[in-house]
Enzyme design. Structure first.
Site, PDB file in Angstrom:
ATOM      1  N   LYS A 171    -102.394   5.452 -95.686  1.00  0.00           N
ATOM      2  CA  LYS A 171    -103.701   5.839 -95.154  1.00  0.00           C
ATOM      3  C   LYS A 171    -103.641   7.250 -94.567  1.00  0.00           C
ATOM      4  O   LYS A 171    -104.475   8.096 -94.876  1.00  0.00           O
ATOM      5  CB  LYS A 171    -104.117   4.850 -94.057  1.00  0.00           C
ATOM      6  CG  LYS A 171    -105.278   5.312 -93.209  1.00  0.00           C
ATOM      7  CD  LYS A 171    -105.649   4.321 -92.151  1.00  0.00           C
ATOM      8  CE  LYS A 171    -104.880   4.410 -90.870  1.00  0.00           C
ATOM      9  NZ  LYS A 171    -105.270   5.494 -89.948  1.00  0.00           N
ATOM     10  N   ASN A 172    -102.652   7.502 -93.723  1.00  0.00           N
ATOM     11  CA  ASN A 172    -102.624   8.786 -93.021  1.00  0.00           C
ATOM     12  C   ASN A 172    -102.337   9.955 -93.956  1.00  0.00           C
ATOM     13  O   ASN A 172    -102.772  11.075 -93.688  1.00  0.00           O
ATOM     14  CB  ASN A 172    -101.605   8.750 -91.873  1.00  0.00           C
ATOM     15  CG  ASN A 172    -102.112   7.921 -90.702  1.00  0.00           C
ATOM     16  OD1 ASN A 172    -103.275   7.522 -90.683  1.00  0.00           O
ATOM     17  ND2 ASN A 172    -101.244   7.641 -89.749  1.00  0.00           N
ATOM     18  N   CYS A 213    -110.288   8.289 -77.651  1.00  0.00           N
ATOM     19  CA  CYS A 213    -110.258   7.027 -78.395  1.00  0.00           C
ATOM     20  C   CYS A 213    -109.501   6.027 -77.559  1.00  0.00           C
ATOM     21  O   CYS A 213    -108.994   6.361 -76.494  1.00  0.00           O
ATOM     22  CB  CYS A 213    -109.626   7.218 -79.765  1.00  0.00           C
ATOM     23  SG  CYS A 213    -107.860   7.450 -79.688  1.00  0.00           S
ATOM     24  N   ARG A 226    -106.427  12.244 -76.532  1.00  0.00           N
ATOM     25  CA  ARG A 226    -106.244  12.864 -77.851  1.00  0.00           C
ATOM     26  C   ARG A 226    -107.072  14.130 -78.060  1.00  0.00           C
ATOM     27  O   ARG A 226    -108.004  14.161 -78.873  1.00  0.00           O
ATOM     28  CB  ARG A 226    -106.524  11.856 -78.957  1.00  0.00           C
ATOM     29  CG  ARG A 226    -105.537  10.715 -78.936  1.00  0.00           C
ATOM     30  CD  ARG A 226    -105.762   9.732 -80.041  1.00  0.00           C
ATOM     31  NE  ARG A 226    -105.118  10.103 -81.291  1.00  0.00           N
ATOM     32  CZ  ARG A 226    -105.150   9.350 -82.369  1.00  0.00           C
ATOM     33  NH1 ARG A 226    -105.790   8.200 -82.355  1.00  0.00           N
ATOM     34  NH2 ARG A 226    -104.542   9.728 -83.468  1.00  0.00           N
ATOM     35  N   ASP A 239     -96.807   4.239 -84.179  1.00  0.00           N
ATOM     36  CA  ASP A 239     -97.672   3.320 -84.927  1.00  0.00           C
ATOM     37  C   ASP A 239     -96.983   1.986 -85.259  1.00  0.00           C
ATOM     38  O   ASP A 239     -97.614   1.108 -85.850  1.00  0.00           O
ATOM     39  CB  ASP A 239     -98.158   3.981 -86.226  1.00  0.00           C
ATOM     40  CG  ASP A 239     -99.244   5.023 -85.971  1.00  0.00           C
ATOM     41  OD1 ASP A 239     -99.725   5.113 -84.828  1.00  0.00           O
ATOM     42  OD2 ASP A 239     -99.613   5.734 -86.922  1.00  0.00           O
ATOM     43  N   ARG A 298    -109.628  -0.933 -91.224  1.00  0.00           N
ATOM     44  CA  ARG A 298    -109.425   0.523 -91.263  1.00  0.00           C
ATOM     45  C   ARG A 298    -108.065   0.872 -91.867  1.00  0.00           C
ATOM     46  O   ARG A 298    -107.905   1.948 -92.428  1.00  0.00           O
ATOM     47  CB  ARG A 298    -109.470   1.095 -89.836  1.00  0.00           C
ATOM     48  CG  ARG A 298    -110.833   1.046 -89.201  1.00  0.00           C
ATOM     49  CD  ARG A 298    -110.815   1.793 -87.886  1.00  0.00           C
ATOM     50  NE  ARG A 298    -110.127   3.066 -88.067  1.00  0.00           N
ATOM     51  CZ  ARG A 298    -109.466   3.702 -87.117  1.00  0.00           C
ATOM     52  NH1 ARG A 298    -109.392   3.215 -85.908  1.00  0.00           N
ATOM     53  NH2 ARG A 298    -108.877   4.851 -87.362  1.00  0.00           N
TER      54      ARG A 298
HETATM   55  C1  UD1 Z   1    -101.450  10.987 -86.350  1.00  0.00           C
HETATM   56  C2  UD1 Z   1    -101.704   9.671 -87.040  1.00  0.00           C
HETATM   57  C3  UD1 Z   1    -101.611   8.515 -86.040  1.00  0.00           C
HETATM   58  C4  UD1 Z   1    -100.285   8.575 -85.293  1.00  0.00           C
HETATM   59  C5  UD1 Z   1    -100.035   9.958 -84.692  1.00  0.00           C
HETATM   60  C6  UD1 Z   1     -98.659  10.100 -84.077  1.00  0.00           C
HETATM   61  C7  UD1 Z   1    -103.247  10.302 -88.793  1.00  0.00           C
HETATM   62  C8  UD1 Z   1    -104.626  10.230 -89.355  1.00  0.00           C
HETATM   63  N1  UD1 Z   1    -103.048   9.703 -87.618  1.00  0.00           N
HETATM   64  O1  UD1 Z   1    -102.480  11.173 -85.382  1.00  0.00           O
HETATM   65  O2  UD1 Z   1    -101.738   7.287 -86.747  1.00  0.00           O
HETATM   66  O3  UD1 Z   1    -100.290   7.616 -84.246  1.00  0.00           O
HETATM   67  O4  UD1 Z   1    -100.167  10.966 -85.722  1.00  0.00           O
HETATM   68  O5  UD1 Z   1     -97.677   9.809 -85.012  1.00  0.00           O
HETATM   69  O6  UD1 Z   1    -102.353  10.859 -89.404  1.00  0.00           O
HETATM   70  N2  UD1 Z   1    -102.194  16.288 -79.001  1.00  0.00           N
HETATM   71  C9  UD1 Z   1    -102.673  17.252 -78.146  1.00  0.00           C
HETATM   72  N3  UD1 Z   1    -103.476  18.234 -78.654  1.00  0.00           N
HETATM   73  C10 UD1 Z   1    -103.800  18.292 -79.983  1.00  0.00           C
HETATM   74  C11 UD1 Z   1    -103.299  17.317 -80.853  1.00  0.00           C
HETATM   75  C12 UD1 Z   1    -102.501  16.320 -80.338  1.00  0.00           C
HETATM   76  O7  UD1 Z   1    -102.393  17.219 -76.948  1.00  0.00           O
HETATM   77  O8  UD1 Z   1    -104.526  19.212 -80.383  1.00  0.00           O
HETATM   78  C13 UD1 Z   1    -101.335  15.198 -78.487  1.00  0.00           C
HETATM   79  C14 UD1 Z   1    -101.947  13.816 -78.707  1.00  0.00           C
HETATM   80  O9  UD1 Z   1    -102.854  13.479 -77.682  1.00  0.00           O
HETATM   81  C15 UD1 Z   1    -100.717  12.945 -78.711  1.00  0.00           C
HETATM   82  C16 UD1 Z   1     -99.652  13.844 -79.372  1.00  0.00           C
HETATM   83  O10 UD1 Z   1    -100.155  15.165 -79.255  1.00  0.00           O
HETATM   84  O11 UD1 Z   1    -100.310  12.662 -77.400  1.00  0.00           O
HETATM   85  C17 UD1 Z   1     -99.387  13.556 -80.839  1.00  0.00           C
HETATM   86  O12 UD1 Z   1    -100.611  13.458 -81.527  1.00  0.00           O
HETATM   87  P1  UD1 Z   1    -100.763  13.858 -83.069  1.00  0.00           P
HETATM   88  O13 UD1 Z   1     -99.423  13.904 -83.702  1.00  0.00           O
HETATM   89  O14 UD1 Z   1    -101.632  15.062 -83.161  1.00  0.00           O
HETATM   90  O15 UD1 Z   1    -101.557  12.612 -83.638  1.00  0.00           O
HETATM   91  P2  UD1 Z   1    -102.711  12.601 -84.724  1.00  0.00           P
HETATM   92  O16 UD1 Z   1    -102.460  13.662 -85.737  1.00  0.00           O
HETATM   93  O17 UD1 Z   1    -104.037  12.548 -84.047  1.00  0.00           O
END
Ligand code: UD1
Length: 423
Positions: free
Chosen positions: A22-23, A118, A123, A309, A401
């Site tokens: 999915k991701n 969320c 996030r 995850d 989802r």
């Molecule tokens: C992706 C995955 C999700 C998984 C996560 C971590 C998808 C669609 N989703 O989510 O299933 O749980 O990686 O492996 O691929 N952060 C910030 N600022 C930002 C972006 C992130 O502070 O601009 C923080 C987030 O709040 C979190 C950490 O960084 O604490 C990691 O998040 P991130 O790796 O970005 O997760 P996603 O890409 O949203």
């Protein structure tokens, strides 16, 4: 609303096919916005998040078709009609922010609604925005939207050093950099298999990328990208989830399409707990060694560490382990909502901030439960497989989802599980 009823089970046996990730699909689909030629994805999972991304791309004017019962997604963005991702779609799925980099890189401007928080934490998307700024983008946050503008000659290469590892920010920056002028270097980049899959697909489209799968990715911008056909990588989270089914119930199950490389840190913890994992010609075979599962300590980390995850599902296993396990959640600040639900089934769990101490009990007892996110929901199904009596899992839309045919796949290995249609 539909619910799922799980009845405690004896040993499982058989094979479960694992779908495309999915991701990975959620970042490969927006990559179509980088080119006016078609992009075709095979091994795409049939999930509601994929339908949401389809709607988002269609709202921009892209043509998106699910072919062969959705296993193939064919997309084309030759004539987009909009560069604005509306709140109504973005609020449903955070991965919608992944259209920002491609739109900005190809069209020089984009407006994307901010996704908001969320269930598992705040996030933010600041890292996505900082990366695009390092490529010369001007950003303005107004009325809940990011208004992004590239310099007159288009985005330009730059050095992007991420202060913390972000999967989504790495993906957005990587996609944008493929069409930027000059060289972009992403430092402290995410190394997840989904990033490697994206880089491989972009390369087929004509991008020049080096270093994916390491923490430094270098991208040499090109003038345009073409079309491609790409097979979506196996879903390592679905894989890990179903590996836990025989770990919890006993028996032996083969996960078709799985490889150790996708789940190495997870397999090390399973081994410590007393679960055998063996690579076969078709995938991974998982069985529980004799006796009760042993307690293990888990810390979630970016890849190649233990994935956040799979934390909820691992907790379900450890609820009946011998001894006390400590789980530390390092990625998201509020990711233990499954704990109180597992406690309703008789689990002994103490949560303090980002740490959960789980003391194994002899048996869990079935109960009505509900979950507030995708991975938490499936952890309750796994716990239900190990519990005495019936567990009724509500709010099944979370599962839709991210898990294709969860009931059918588990029934196929002998689990007692059914979906009951609600009002
Ligand atoms: C992706 C995955 C999700 C998984 C996560 C971590 C998808 C669609 N989703 O989510 O299933 O749980 O990686 O492996 O691929 N952060 C910030 N600022 C930002 C972006 C992130 O502070 O601009 C923080 C987030 O709040 C979190 C950490 O960084 O604490 C990691 O998040 P991130 O790796 O970005 O997760 P996603 O890409 O949203």
């Amino acid at each position: 609303m539909d619910s799922i009823i799980v009845t405690g089970n004896g040993p499982l046996s058989g094979r479960i096919p694992i779908a495309g990730a999915k991701n990975a699909c959620l970042t490969l689909m927006p990559a179509t916005l980088l080119s006016d030629e078609p992009l075709t994805l095979t091994n795409a999972p049939r999930l509601s998040d994929i339908r949401t991304m389809t709607l988002l791309l269609q709202s921009l004017g892209a043509e998106v078709q699910g072919l062969q019962e959705g296993q193939v997604q064919a997309m084309s963005s030759h004539a987009l009609t909009s560069t604005r991702a509306e709140y109504d779609i973005v609020r449903k799925m955070r991965a919608s922010i992944l259209v920002l980099g491609p739109l900005l890189a190809r069209f020089g401007h984009a407006e994307v609604s901010l996704p908001g928080g969320c269930a598992i934490g705040a996030r933010p998307v600041d890292l996505h925005l900082r990366a695009l700024e390092a490529m010369g983008a001007e950003l303005d946050l107004r009325e809940g939207y990011v208004h992004a503008k590239a310099p007159s000659g288009g985005l330009r290469g730059g050095i992007v050093e991420f202060p913390l590892v972000s999967v989504g920010a790495t993906e957005n920056a990587l996609m944008a950099a493929t069409l930027a002028k000059g060289t972009t270097v992403l430092k402290n980049a995410a190394r997840e298999p989904e990033i490697v899959d994206l880089a491989q697909c972009l390369r087929k489209m004509g991008a020049q990328i080096d270093g994916e799968g390491t923490d430094t990715i270098e991208i040499q911008g090109v003038d345009r990208l073409g079309g491609a056909t790409h097979r979506v990588v196996t879903d390592r989270i679905e894989l890990g989830t179903y590996m836990l089914a025989p770990a919890i119930c006993g028996g032996e199950v083969e996960l078709l399409g799985g490889t150790i490389d996708l789940v190495r840190a997870f397999c090390e913890k399973l081994d410590e707990a007393g679960i055998s994992v063996e690579e076969t010609a078709d995938g991974l075979k998982v069985s529980r060694r004799n006796g009760r599962v042993k307690a293990v300590d888990v810390i979630t980390e970016p890849f190649p560490g233990f994935p956040t995850d799979l934390q909820a599902q691992m907790m379900a296993l450890l609820c009946t382990a011998e001894g006390t396990s400590v789980l530390e959640e390092k990625i998201f600040e509020n990711r233990f909502m499954h704990a109180p639900e597992l406690m309703r089934m008789g689990a002994k769990i103490d949560v303090h901030g980002g740490t959960a101490r789980v003391t194994g009990v002899d048996t869990l007892k079935g109960a009505p439960v509900m979950a507030t996110d995708l991975r938490a929901s499936v952890s309750l199904i796994l716990a239900g497989l190990a519990a005495e009596g019936d567990t009724v899992v509500n709010r099944v839309y979370h599962l839709d989802r991210g898990y294709e045919q969860v009931v059918r796949k588990l029934q196929g290995v002998g689990a007692r599980i059914e979906r009951v249609r609600g009002e």
